[in-house]
Motif scaffolding. Sequence first.
Motif, PDB file in Angstrom:
ATOM      1  N   TRP A 574       0.834  -1.157   0.287  1.00  0.00           N
ATOM      2  CA  TRP A 574       0.249  -0.296  -0.101  1.00  0.00           C
ATOM      3  C   TRP A 574       1.325   1.511   0.354  1.00  0.00           C
ATOM      4  N   LEU A 575       0.090   2.242  -0.246  1.00  0.00           N
ATOM      5  CA  LEU A 575       0.798   3.468  -0.413  1.00  0.00           C
ATOM      6  C   LEU A 575      -0.317   4.594  -0.092  1.00  0.00           C
ATOM      7  N   ILE A 576       0.302   5.130   0.976  1.00  0.00           N
ATOM      8  CA  ILE A 576      -0.721   5.861   2.246  1.00  0.00           C
ATOM      9  C   ILE A 576      -0.653   7.846   1.917  1.00  0.00           C
ATOM     10  N   SER A 577      -1.361   8.211   1.106  1.00  0.00           N
ATOM     11  CA  SER A 577      -1.149   9.607   1.576  1.00  0.00           C
ATOM     12  C   SER A 577      -2.216  10.456   1.943  1.00  0.00           C
ATOM     13  N   SER A 578      -2.543  11.642   1.966  1.00  0.00           N
ATOM     14  CA  SER A 578      -2.932  12.328   2.463  1.00  0.00           C
ATOM     15  C   SER A 578      -2.746  14.204   1.993  1.00  0.00           C
ATOM     16  N   ILE A 584      -7.842  10.650   2.947  1.00  0.00           N
ATOM     17  CA  ILE A 584      -6.578  10.066   3.152  1.00  0.00           C
ATOM     18  C   ILE A 584      -7.022   8.728   2.423  1.00  0.00           C
ATOM     19  N   CYS A 585      -6.381   8.503   1.440  1.00  0.00           N
ATOM     20  CA  CYS A 585      -5.974   7.363   0.190  1.00  0.00           C
ATOM     21  C   CYS A 585      -5.021   6.776   0.769  1.00  0.00           C
ATOM     22  N   VAL A 586      -5.739   5.272   0.694  1.00  0.00           N
ATOM     23  CA  VAL A 586      -4.847   4.160   0.565  1.00  0.00           C
ATOM     24  C   VAL A 586      -4.592   3.685  -0.938  1.00  0.00           C
ATOM     25  N   TRP A 587      -3.147   3.369  -1.485  1.00  0.00           N
ATOM     26  CA  TRP A 587      -3.155   2.746  -3.358  1.00  0.00           C
ATOM     27  C   TRP A 587      -2.743   1.380  -3.202  1.00  0.00           C
ATOM     28  N   ASP A 588      -3.377   0.704  -3.306  1.00  0.00           N
ATOM     29  CA  ASP A 588      -2.371  -0.539  -3.944  1.00  0.00           C
ATOM     30  C   ASP A 588      -1.662  -0.771  -4.877  1.00  0.00           C
ATOM     31  N   VAL A 589      -0.236  -0.833  -4.693  1.00  0.00           N
ATOM     32  CA  VAL A 589       0.263  -0.553  -5.284  1.00  0.00           C
ATOM     33  C   VAL A 589       0.384  -1.603  -6.871  1.00  0.00           C
ATOM     34  N   PRO A 590       0.617  -2.953  -6.077  1.00  0.00           N
ATOM     35  CA  PRO A 590       0.401  -3.981  -7.726  1.00  0.00           C
ATOM     36  C   PRO A 590      -0.767  -3.944  -8.425  1.00  0.00           C
ATOM     37  N   GLY A 592      -2.828  -0.371  -8.219  1.00  0.00           N
ATOM     38  CA  GLY A 592      -2.814   0.503 -10.023  1.00  0.00           C
ATOM     39  C   GLY A 592      -4.244   0.860  -8.749  1.00  0.00           C
ATOM     40  N   HIS A 593      -5.577   0.402  -8.277  1.00  0.00           N
ATOM     41  CA  HIS A 593      -5.842   0.942  -7.829  1.00  0.00           C
ATOM     42  C   HIS A 593      -5.949   2.075  -6.652  1.00  0.00           C
ATOM     43  N   LEU A 594      -7.319   2.217  -6.883  1.00  0.00           N
ATOM     44  CA  LEU A 594      -7.646   2.947  -4.794  1.00  0.00           C
ATOM     45  C   LEU A 594      -8.390   2.169  -4.003  1.00  0.00           C
ATOM     46  N   VAL A 595      -7.682   1.490  -2.854  1.00  0.00           N
ATOM     47  CA  VAL A 595      -8.735   0.138  -2.082  1.00  0.00           C
ATOM     48  C   VAL A 595      -9.382   0.922  -1.016  1.00  0.00           C
ATOM     49  N   ASP A 596      -8.788   1.633  -0.674  1.00  0.00           N
ATOM     50  CA  ASP A 596     -10.054   3.186   0.562  1.00  0.00           C
ATOM     51  C   ASP A 596      -9.330   4.308   0.139  1.00  0.00           C
ATOM     52  N   CYS A 597     -10.998   5.006   1.195  1.00  0.00           N
ATOM     53  CA  CYS A 597     -10.347   6.656   1.055  1.00  0.00           C
ATOM     54  C   CYS A 597     -11.572   6.968   1.963  1.00  0.00           C
ATOM     55  N   PHE A 598     -10.879   7.573   2.798  1.00  0.00           N
ATOM     56  CA  PHE A 598     -12.077   8.878   3.549  1.00  0.00           C
ATOM     57  C   PHE A 598     -11.453  10.036   4.019  1.00  0.00           C
ATOM     58  N   GLN A 599     -12.623  10.926   4.678  1.00  0.00           N
ATOM     59  CA  GLN A 599     -12.235  12.136   4.912  1.00  0.00           C
ATOM     60  C   GLN A 599     -11.915  12.198   5.901  1.00  0.00           C
ATOM     61  N   VAL A 600     -11.852  13.200   7.001  1.00  0.00           N
ATOM     62  CA  VAL A 600     -11.628  13.747   8.511  1.00  0.00           C
ATOM     63  C   VAL A 600     -12.150  15.047   8.585  1.00  0.00           C
ATOM     64  N   ASP A 601     -11.999  15.521   9.876  1.00  0.00           N
ATOM     65  CA  ASP A 601     -12.556  17.012  10.251  1.00  0.00           C
ATOM     66  C   ASP A 601     -11.952  18.082  10.023  1.00  0.00           C
ATOM     67  N   ALA A 602     -10.536  17.553   9.912  1.00  0.00           N
ATOM     68  CA  ALA A 602      -8.967  18.599   9.316  1.00  0.00           C
ATOM     69  C   ALA A 602      -8.076  18.173   8.687  1.00  0.00           C
ATOM     70  N   ALA A 603      -7.593  19.011   7.845  1.00  0.00           N
ATOM     71  CA  ALA A 603      -6.519  18.049   6.869  1.00  0.00           C
ATOM     72  C   ALA A 603      -5.081  17.598   7.524  1.00  0.00           C
ATOM     73  N   CYS A 604      -4.871  16.224   6.557  1.00  0.00           N
ATOM     74  CA  CYS A 604      -4.158  15.460   8.038  1.00  0.00           C
ATOM     75  C   CYS A 604      -2.035  16.192   6.773  1.00  0.00           C
ATOM     76  N   THR A 605      -1.691  15.863   8.546  1.00  0.00           N
ATOM     77  CA  THR A 605      -0.200  17.569   7.793  1.00  0.00           C
ATOM     78  C   THR A 605       0.673  16.091   7.342  1.00  0.00           C
ATOM     79  N   SER A 606       0.442  15.056   8.205  1.00  0.00           N
ATOM     80  CA  SER A 606       1.662  14.092   8.496  1.00  0.00           C
ATOM     81  C   SER A 606       1.357  12.946   8.572  1.00  0.00           C
ATOM     82  N   LEU A 607       1.584  11.501   8.463  1.00  0.00           N
ATOM     83  CA  LEU A 607       1.415  10.229   8.637  1.00  0.00           C
ATOM     84  C   LEU A 607       2.507   9.238   8.609  1.00  0.00           C
ATOM     85  N   THR A 608       1.741   8.429   9.058  1.00  0.00           N
ATOM     86  CA  THR A 608       3.093   7.184   9.518  1.00  0.00           C
ATOM     87  C   THR A 608       2.877   6.017   9.776  1.00  0.00           C
TER      88      THR A 608
END
Length: 880
Positions: A574-578, A584-590, A592-608
């Motif tokens: 997975w490649l997780i991006s904000s 916040i999106c989760v991309w399946d690398v093998p 090439g599809h988006l497999v999960d996506c959700f919104q949050v109350d405030a923009a995400c500034t960093s994730l790990t």
Amino acid sequence: MSRIFNRDRALGYVSNHIPATVRYIQRRKEHLISTCVGKAFHTYGCSHFSLLTVSGQHDEEITCIAGSKFNIFTADGCTVRAWKRGTELHHTYEGHSKPVYLLLPFGNHLISVDEESNLKVWDVASGDIYLELTFSNSSFQITALCHPDTYLNKILLGSEQGEMQLWNIKTSTLIYTFAGWKSSITVLEQAPAVDVIAIGLANGKIILHNLKFDESLTEFTQDWGLVTAISFRTDDTPIMATGSLAGHVVFWNIEERRVAGQLLSAHSGSVATVKCLPNEPLMVTSSPDNTLKLWIFDMPDGGARLLRIREGHSSPPTFIRFHGNLGHNIISAGSDSTLRIFHIFNQTFNKSLGKASYNRKLSKKLKKSIEAEELIMPPIVQFTSETTREKEWDDVAAIHRGLPIVTLWSYDKLKMSDLKLLPDSLKYEKTVKATSIFITHCGNFAVIGYSKGQVERFNIQSGIHRLTYGSPAHQGAVTGVAVDMLNQTVISGSCDGTIKFWNFKTSASKPITQLKNLENVMFFRCHGENSLLAVAHEDFTLSVLDVESRTIVRKFTGHHGQITDACFSPDSRWLISSAMDTKICVWDVPSGHLVDCFQVDAACTSLTMSPTGEYLATTHVDFLGIFLWANRTLFSHVTLRPIFNIDAVPTVGLPVPGVIDPDILDEENSPDDEYQSPDQISHLITLSDLASSRWQNLLDLDIIKKRNKPKEPPKAPAEAPFFLPTLPTVDLQFDLSDYRNLPKAERLGPWQKNSTVFGKLLVESEDSEDFQPAVEKLKSYSPSAVDLEISNLAPEGGGSIRLMLQFLLLINYMFKSRTDFEIAQTYLGVFIKKHGDLIPTEKSLREYLEPLLREQQSSWTSLSDKFMYCLCIVDHLKNK
């Protein structure tokens, strides 16, 4: 909700602007401190400052908190709640029409005041209103409450207008009105002396007033304005402590009427709580700067020093990363220029590496003076860490907003290093700044990119500059740098739309190769164990670069705002991006599809994501905490189908301090769109889910019984069982008269009458033509019971020819339904073995064998063809 991530909890919250409450628990022999953190409150023990409990979530933000011997009382909006042991909701008090902002436990009663100055006295046990008093905000707006010691049933009210009133709540009468001091009363506190009250005013004055004679004994004035808190030491030391909006605490000697000491910059924000523990030289303070401190009065001059501290970021964190292979610690950089370590399981292990300073030693010497504040560096915007050499030298390198200097930190020593990385060629460049950084996997080198296109390599141990790549490497700012695992290649990306590959050790003047005509690069994020490199672009897209082949292998589009951060999962699937679009999106690398996506109350500034894959940690705009999300795929089945409509995604609330409600977890763990596999696919043959031991040895059951037969036959008992009746004769004879008088049919055992549950279900299937109940019952039997049931189908076993034919119909039903193929074959084999001599003699059984054989061959041919096809494919691949 998210398909992959569940809300887990929030880290880094300690206190806010609501004054904390301190109470002594006799059973624990310890003082407990309760602080508010938004919609919940934390309870800490004074002995070790460990977090003991986290309350449940309130409907709104907590507006005030108070504690008694048995309960903690909180107010959120118009509702007042009573809690036991910090987590169990004991009672709810509703009746106010405006938000409550003052609470005072009063024996078996609770006094609450709302924003319209409506005072209610509640019976704690029953929840009934004992008394109501209404005041007008224009003439007497209540701002402070106090119960004077030895004043039975009486409370003292302070007002915005500066007046005070003494009321008897039992008789509901006003006893006395104090003229006041023409300044708003902010604090009322009982002094150690009877009849004396300390009054804090908005103009900075502290008045010690005698209520009995309505006479002011003494007056103090603090230079920092409004008095936020007052407390008295009760350990035979005449000291009064007061807090201010500037974060300073002043100690006043009451007997000598002078300043006894000061705690300058005790907090970086206003002092919300000052509480001296009874009969101990200890003082607790809290502040909206997200800190809770315990001070001890053991200095030679009688002053206080810091004994224990619990703290988080005073400004929102901007960059976070998991550190180490266990995934227990998160390094966090905040807008307050601090670098902190948060342990995700135990807050006692939280550490601070301190504030970034231009001169660490001088800053430490000056402590918290104005000169020390001028030495503080701008906030850290990005850092990188490596554990390989953390015991030997610095292992964290950070770049600061608007500075070319790169600071080094030691995770092991928990401090900032004296070394700072800056090439000689940039010492006098005032407009250049560091924009990207990377520490090699060996932990020896740091590669830094700058805003004017330079890429430099430094030795971390000595801080010596080692190599320059290009002259300069790029025409625009270098926004991303990375090094492969073997220190063979340096990759640099720029806002000029190029990605260049450099030889790590030599030939640094020209790149090995480069990728041109790309969108402007914003940052790099690499995976630590393979050659994949994620590249974020200014057109809100993400690319995945294969470092070995030096080509773009994947490209992801879908964000509608500036991408703020990205990370790979531990297995790099997975490649997780904000982004600033709050998604916040989760991309399946093998795939090439988006497999999960959700919104949050405030923009995400960093994730790990943790190295073990258990948690995703995020930070958000204007939030002080670090939020953990649990990976559901580790403990439940999750179906990840591609998402094509990124605009119709759910909005998920951020995690809260402590553990969330189990009902929410149950709701989130059972999504409506989860794929349910059918029990049977029509054109396929399904095997049963029974263990092989339940059917595999049915045909050899006689051999197994013979092998397990004991060597010596069992001996008959010397005497007959006690329950058999005997006749009164010389020789032992049994009384069988009752048995002989029974009808012949009743003398037979139940198994001979074929009255088993399976036999009854088989008979019922003749009319209903539903064989499934009989099949399920037979599958539930043990091998010995199955053998006995099939044996008893014959007439000599209590069955009949008709029952045997019905059993063959059941086997044919199993063949036609193409389910339980292997046990149907086994049951048929046992039936033929047991009744092979009887079947040829009975016409009905003999004639039915032909259609049964055709059905059996049809199902076996279908299965055999698939087996042979798979075997041929495997054999072909093996021979290649």
